[in-house]
Design a protein around this motif. Structure first.
Motif, PDB file in Angstrom:
ATOM      1  N   VAL A 116       0.839  -1.206   0.000  1.00 33.47           N
ATOM      2  CA  VAL A 116       0.000   0.000   0.000  1.00 33.47           C
ATOM      3  C   VAL A 116       0.872   1.253   0.000  1.00 33.47           C
ATOM      4  O   VAL A 116       0.372   2.358   0.206  1.00 33.47           O
ATOM      5  CB  VAL A 116      -0.956   0.032   1.217  1.00 33.47           C
ATOM      6  CG1 VAL A 116      -1.969  -1.078   1.148  1.00 33.47           C
ATOM      7  CG2 VAL A 116      -0.175  -0.021   2.536  1.00 33.47           C
ATOM      8  N   SER A 122     -10.109  -4.783   7.206  1.00 32.82           N
ATOM      9  CA  SER A 122     -10.985  -3.744   6.663  1.00 32.82           C
ATOM     10  C   SER A 122     -10.211  -2.454   6.405  1.00 32.82           C
ATOM     11  O   SER A 122     -10.428  -1.787   5.388  1.00 32.82           O
ATOM     12  CB  SER A 122     -12.158  -3.483   7.619  1.00 32.82           C
ATOM     13  OG  SER A 122     -11.701  -2.982   8.868  1.00 32.82           O
ATOM     14  N   TYR A 153      -6.930  -2.212   5.846  1.00 34.05           N
ATOM     15  CA  TYR A 153      -6.026  -2.466   4.724  1.00 34.05           C
ATOM     16  C   TYR A 153      -6.755  -2.351   3.384  1.00 34.05           C
ATOM     17  O   TYR A 153      -6.269  -1.696   2.449  1.00 34.05           O
ATOM     18  CB  TYR A 153      -5.401  -3.858   4.855  1.00 34.05           C
ATOM     19  CG  TYR A 153      -4.670  -4.297   3.614  1.00 34.05           C
ATOM     20  CD1 TYR A 153      -3.375  -3.864   3.351  1.00 34.05           C
ATOM     21  CD2 TYR A 153      -5.298  -5.127   2.675  1.00 34.05           C
ATOM     22  CE1 TYR A 153      -2.710  -4.253   2.195  1.00 34.05           C
ATOM     23  CE2 TYR A 153      -4.645  -5.515   1.519  1.00 34.05           C
ATOM     24  CZ  TYR A 153      -3.356  -5.076   1.288  1.00 34.05           C
ATOM     25  OH  TYR A 153      -2.710  -5.448   0.133  1.00 34.05           O
ATOM     26  N   LEU A 154      -7.913  -3.002   3.263  1.00 30.28           N
ATOM     27  CA  LEU A 154      -8.654  -2.975   1.998  1.00 30.28           C
ATOM     28  C   LEU A 154      -9.076  -1.554   1.636  1.00 30.28           C
ATOM     29  O   LEU A 154      -9.027  -1.156   0.460  1.00 30.28           O
ATOM     30  CB  LEU A 154      -9.885  -3.882   2.102  1.00 30.28           C
ATOM     31  CG  LEU A 154      -9.588  -5.392   2.188  1.00 30.28           C
ATOM     32  CD1 LEU A 154     -10.887  -6.166   2.411  1.00 30.28           C
ATOM     33  CD2 LEU A 154      -8.879  -5.875   0.932  1.00 30.28           C
ATOM     34  N   MET A 155      -9.479  -0.779   2.632  1.00 26.12           N
ATOM     35  CA  MET A 155      -9.890   0.597   2.380  1.00 26.12           C
ATOM     36  C   MET A 155      -8.713   1.421   1.861  1.00 26.12           C
ATOM     37  O   MET A 155      -8.838   2.148   0.859  1.00 26.12           O
ATOM     38  CB  MET A 155     -10.447   1.212   3.663  1.00 26.12           C
ATOM     39  CG  MET A 155     -10.858   2.675   3.531  1.00 26.12           C
ATOM     40  SD  MET A 155     -11.587   3.294   5.066  1.00 26.12           S
ATOM     41  CE  MET A 155     -10.221   3.092   6.205  1.00 26.12           C
ATOM     42  N   PHE A 183      -5.889   0.293   0.524  1.00 26.12           N
ATOM     43  CA  PHE A 183      -5.425  -0.235  -0.757  1.00 26.12           C
ATOM     44  C   PHE A 183      -6.283   0.300  -1.902  1.00 26.12           C
ATOM     45  O   PHE A 183      -5.772   0.669  -2.968  1.00 26.12           O
ATOM     46  CB  PHE A 183      -5.446  -1.764  -0.751  1.00 26.12           C
ATOM     47  CG  PHE A 183      -4.913  -2.386  -2.006  1.00 26.12           C
ATOM     48  CD1 PHE A 183      -3.547  -2.390  -2.264  1.00 26.12           C
ATOM     49  CD2 PHE A 183      -5.767  -2.951  -2.933  1.00 26.12           C
ATOM     50  CE1 PHE A 183      -3.040  -2.961  -3.426  1.00 26.12           C
ATOM     51  CE2 PHE A 183      -5.277  -3.518  -4.100  1.00 26.12           C
ATOM     52  CZ  PHE A 183      -3.903  -3.529  -4.347  1.00 26.12           C
ATOM     53  N   ALA A 184      -7.604   0.361  -1.675  1.00 17.95           N
ATOM     54  CA  ALA A 184      -8.504   0.905  -2.691  1.00 17.95           C
ATOM     55  C   ALA A 184      -8.207   2.387  -2.943  1.00 17.95           C
ATOM     56  O   ALA A 184      -8.213   2.850  -4.094  1.00 17.95           O
ATOM     57  CB  ALA A 184      -9.958   0.721  -2.255  1.00 17.95           C
ATOM     58  N   ILE A 185      -7.936   3.131  -1.859  1.00 19.20           N
ATOM     59  CA  ILE A 185      -7.601   4.559  -2.003  1.00 19.20           C
ATOM     60  C   ILE A 185      -6.305   4.720  -2.794  1.00 19.20           C
ATOM     61  O   ILE A 185      -6.202   5.586  -3.672  1.00 19.20           O
ATOM     62  CB  ILE A 185      -7.479   5.209  -0.614  1.00 19.20           C
ATOM     63  CG1 ILE A 185      -8.857   5.301   0.039  1.00 19.20           C
ATOM     64  CG2 ILE A 185      -6.835   6.588  -0.717  1.00 19.20           C
ATOM     65  CD1 ILE A 185      -8.817   5.769   1.467  1.00 19.20           C
ATOM     66  N   LYS A 186      -5.315   3.883  -2.518  1.00 18.19           N
ATOM     67  CA  LYS A 186      -4.062   3.940  -3.265  1.00 18.19           C
ATOM     68  C   LYS A 186      -4.313   3.718  -4.752  1.00 18.19           C
ATOM     69  O   LYS A 186      -3.783   4.440  -5.609  1.00 18.19           O
ATOM     70  CB  LYS A 186      -3.091   2.896  -2.729  1.00 18.19           C
ATOM     71  CG  LYS A 186      -1.804   2.833  -3.557  1.00 18.19           C
ATOM     72  CD  LYS A 186      -1.040   1.549  -3.340  1.00 18.19           C
ATOM     73  CE  LYS A 186       0.104   1.463  -4.357  1.00 18.19           C
ATOM     74  NZ  LYS A 186       0.899   0.227  -4.195  1.00 18.19           N
ATOM     75  N   LYS A 187      -5.124   2.710  -5.077  1.00 16.99           N
ATOM     76  CA  LYS A 187      -5.403   2.407  -6.479  1.00 16.99           C
ATOM     77  C   LYS A 187      -6.124   3.565  -7.167  1.00 16.99           C
ATOM     78  O   LYS A 187      -5.823   3.918  -8.317  1.00 16.99           O
ATOM     79  CB  LYS A 187      -6.240   1.127  -6.575  1.00 16.99           C
ATOM     80  CG  LYS A 187      -5.448  -0.141  -6.291  1.00 16.99           C
ATOM     81  CD  LYS A 187      -4.356  -0.341  -7.331  1.00 16.99           C
ATOM     82  CE  LYS A 187      -3.609  -1.633  -7.139  1.00 16.99           C
ATOM     83  NZ  LYS A 187      -2.495  -1.794  -8.123  1.00 16.99           N
ATOM     84  N   LEU A 188      -7.070   4.159  -6.462  1.00 18.62           N
ATOM     85  CA  LEU A 188      -7.810   5.277  -7.045  1.00 18.62           C
ATOM     86  C   LEU A 188      -6.891   6.469  -7.312  1.00 18.62           C
ATOM     87  O   LEU A 188      -6.964   7.115  -8.370  1.00 18.62           O
ATOM     88  CB  LEU A 188      -8.958   5.687  -6.124  1.00 18.62           C
ATOM     89  CG  LEU A 188     -10.146   4.720  -6.032  1.00 18.62           C
ATOM     90  CD1 LEU A 188     -11.118   5.173  -4.957  1.00 18.62           C
ATOM     91  CD2 LEU A 188     -10.854   4.612  -7.386  1.00 18.62           C
TER      92      LEU A 188
END
Length: 445
Positions: free
Chosen positions: A117, A428, A430-432, A434-439
């Motif tokens: 991340v 939860s 981590y997933l949040m 990780f999604a922000i990083k991708k966006l």
């Protein structure tokens, strides 16, 4: 690793062969954790890790166990519900469980099972980010209330508002730039003031100081910094907090009002409703850190009912299923269930009036016995280790997501005495992130 295996043998020998007093096992765990910290600190760099937080937590909890056992079952004792007959087994569960967590973390310390991340930002972006973090810190309470419908996503506000202190504290320590010092100290003051005026939990008052402490000395990059004059303000803050811990418990959600009254008012009006009429039984910081009462009740439940074969931990597994896939998913309330089961709480309108953590070793033992303690705690330690590896915490002081999540992991790692709901919390978050990083990556590339 060899040190921990050696101490497992020592615990088993003290408990089964020598029939030693449970305090002896706690003392052994204190020595083990202290020696482990010395070995880690001797390496000089990268000394702020979840494993070292585990060691520190084990020392505090074990001291609390000794004090709790010594104070006995007095009506005003926070650990008065412990069961003396089961303290020896409870202590052994704690020591073996802690060792298993240590070994699991070390075994997986080089493993990378989760995508990184890490997200580095520029120095210019770091300066711009401060404006947003300042606004979040000032209006955090209002935003939390307004955005409560977002559920766990509001956790991001906490990360940005509170652990953001660590980001700038680390930059301050690494660069000695006064600009970053100003940024982190402003966020620190605002977060501390917010805790004084809005928090119910006493630990939240200290949390901004802990975050600032960790960030600054991580930025310095060497253990030598801990033995300089720079550490004195933190020593004074931590000492004052521990000394005032019991007194603060009388003023839940009114810490700031009491602080102002004590300092600026000559006459104290005892009629003012500053005291929390539902204050828990008295207990110092160390006494409240103990886990011996919970674990002795865990042993009693297994004696009375047998092992639960995974039933206790099933809600934690269910919590991993997103609510949009299971709209009727029940809330995870393992602590409330445990409190009711051991007779320290009762249900009213579907909710218990108390919640007690059964500890990670305790929950593993309750479900699967000794095999559960060894394997479950080993896997938990390994899980935290690979999660830590995914953030690349020491890669760069500008690794914004890694530092935010890293600070969160460090804070939560002190909860070695909590329960397995921590796994859901880690995943939860981590997933949040990780999604922000991708966006962010998709938007800016």
């Amino acid at each position: 690793m060899i040190l921990h295996i050696l101490f497992v043998i020592i615990y088993l020998s003290l408990a089964s062969v020598f029939k030693a007093d449970p305090s002896a096992l706690n003392i052994a765990l204190i020595v083990q954790s202290f020696l482990s910290l010395l070995v880690s600190f001797n390496k000089g760099v990268r000394f702020v890790t979840p494993l070292n937080v585990f060691y520190f937590s084990a020392i505090i909890i074990s001291i609390g166990n000794i004090i709790g056992q010594t104070n006995g079952l007095g009506d005003n004792n926070i650990n008065s519900y412990m069961i003396p007959a089961h303290i020896p087994d409870a202590t052994l569960i704690w020591c073996i469980g802690a060792c298993s967590i240590f070994m699991g973390y070390m075994f997986f310390s080089e493993k990378n099972y989760f995508p990184s991340v890490r997200l580095d930002i520029s120095a210019k972006s770091a300066r711009t980010l401060f404006t947003y973090l300042l606004v979040l810190a000032i209006f955090s309470q209002s935003l939390n209330t307004f955005l409560s419908f977002l559920g766990s996503l509001t956790k991001l506000l906490y990360l940005l508002g509170a652990v953001g202190v660590m980001f700038y504290a680390r930059l301050w320590g690494a660069t000695s730039d006064r600009k970053y010092a100003t940024y982190c100290l402003l966020l620190f003051v605002i977060n501390t003031f917010s805790a004084l005026t809005n928090s119910y939990l006493r630990a939240e008052i200290l949390m901004p100081s802990v975050i600032l402490f960790a960030g600054y000395f991580v930025g310095k990059g060497h253990i030598r910094a801990l033995f300089s004059y720079r550490v004195l303000p933190f020593v004074l803050i931590f000492g004052a907090f521990i000394m005032a811990f019991s007194t603060l418990g009388k003023y839940r959600s009114n810490f700031g009002a009491v602080f102002a009254q004590e300092l600026f008012t000559e006459s104290k009006d005892e009629s003012e409703d500053l005291y929390d009429t539902e204050e828990d039984k008295e207990g110092s910081f160390l006494e409240r850190s103990a886990v011996i009462a919970q674990l002795s009740n865990v042993v009693k439940l297994t004696v009375d009912n047998g092992f639960y074969d995974g039933v206790v931990s099933a809600p934690v597994v269910a919590a991993l299923i997103p609510r949009f896939l299971w709209p009727e998913k029940p809330l995870v309330q393992v602590g409330q269930w445990f409190a009711v089961e051991i007779g320290t709480a009762f249900y009213t309108d579907g909710h218990a009036n108390n919640s007690i953590n059964m500890t990670i070793p305790g929950q593993c033992y309750l479900d699967f016995g000794w095999l559960g303690v060894v394997i479950g705690c080993f896997l938990f330690g390994g899980f935290v280790s690979v999660m830590w590896n995914s953030i690349e915490f020491y890669s760069s002081p500008y690794n914004i997501i890694g530092i935010l999540f890293g600070g969160y992991i460090l804070l939560v790692s002190y909860g070695i005495g909590a329960d397995l709901q921590l796994v859901v919390t880690y995943i939860s978050t981590y997933l949040m992130l990780f999604a922000i990083k991708k966006l962010i990556t998709l938007y800016f590339t």
